[in-house]
Design an enzyme around this catalytic site. Structure first.
Site, mmCIF file in Angstrom:
data_model
loop_
_atom_site.group_PDB
_atom_site.id
_atom_site.type_symbol
_atom_site.label_atom_id
_atom_site.label_comp_id
_atom_site.label_asym_id
_atom_site.label_seq_id
_atom_site.Cartn_x
_atom_site.Cartn_y
_atom_site.Cartn_z
ATOM 1 N N ASN A 252 -38.831 21.961 33.276
ATOM 2 C CA ASN A 252 -38.378 22.753 32.139
ATOM 3 C C ASN A 252 -36.955 22.404 31.712
ATOM 4 O OD1 ASN A 252 -40.653 24.330 31.622
ATOM 5 N ND2 ASN A 252 -40.155 25.767 33.256
ATOM 6 N N HIS A 253 -36.681 22.613 30.424
ATOM 7 C CA HIS A 253 -35.332 22.510 29.876
ATOM 8 C C HIS A 253 -34.922 23.888 29.371
ATOM 9 C CE1 HIS A 253 -35.388 17.895 28.944
ATOM 10 N NE2 HIS A 253 -36.002 18.180 30.087
ATOM 11 N N ALA A 254 -33.626 24.126 29.346
ATOM 12 C CA ALA A 254 -33.132 25.375 28.777
ATOM 13 C C ALA A 254 -33.431 25.398 27.277
ATOM 14 C CB ALA A 254 -31.631 25.498 29.023
#
Length: 216
Positions: free
Chosen positions: A90-92
């Site tokens: 995941n990425h922010a």
């Protein structure tokens, strides 16, 4: 003494008619040693090539020491190209850009890790069939006896004995009626001793719940 035909200690569980092992099929518990991956006995991966690293083949973003786990039950059947996209991928997403600047500058990692942290483990039940190039997204739990169609993208939890297909994957049908599913979960044949499983293969692969309960 008769040797059981089910042997979770074998690297290659399938023997071809000419007596040679099928090298593309492996018991995952024999080829993966990863602190964040737990694999039940007899769960296998089958493809047309032999990856150098099966852990990175099936879970490419799960690094040792990551905050999440991948847990796979017993007797799962995992086809070539299946991938588990775990939470560390995941990425922010709360800001204007999803570019992971903190990955390249460790001084920034605190706030970044806080935002993407706290993700659920990915959990696969027992006797799950994951089709060719299927994808399981972060934090998904898949129940026992589930069938995941080829190239399905599983984005949410899947109930026991469901068939899912599509992108995003949706329940196409339940394999059995609710009472039969309840009785199957109570029997939990995948937890039996190997000798009992071998004696009752016909009941396990059949469709007579009364016969399976008698075997239990």
């Amino acid at each position: 003494m008769k040797r059981p035909f089910l042997d979770s200690g074998l690297r290659h569980p399938i023997v071809l008619p000419d007596g040679t092992p099928h090298e593309g099929t492996v018991h995952l518990n024999q080829v993966i040693d990863h602190p964040n991956i737990t694999i039940g006995a007899f769960s296998y991966y089958s493809g047309d090539h032999t990856p150098a690293d099966y852990a990175s083949e099936i879970a490419p973003y799960l690094y040792p020491g990551a905050p999440e786990q991948l847990r796979i039950g017993r007797f799962c059947q995992i086809a070539a190209g299946c991938r588990f996209i775990t939470a560390s991928a995941n990425h922010a997403m709360s800001g204007f850009s999803t570019f992971p600047f903190a990955v390249f500058k460790q001084e920034l990692i605190g706030a970044y890790a806080k935002e993407i942290g706290g993700q659920r483990d990915t959990v696969i039940g027992n006797d799950v069939w994951l089709g060719f190039e299927s994808v399981v997204m972060p934090g998904v739990s898949i129940g026992n006896g589930v069938i995941v169609a080829s190239r399905a993208v599983v984005t949410r939890d899947v109930p026991d004995y469901a068939v899912v297909a599509g992108n995003p994957a949706r329940v196409v049908r339940r394999r059995f009626d609710p009472d039969t599913i309840r009785r199957l979960l109570a029997v939990a044949w995948w937890d039996w001793p190997v000798e009992r499983i071998e004696r009752n293969v016909e009941a396990i692969t059949g469709a007579d719940i009364d016969a399976l309960e008698r075997a239990a």
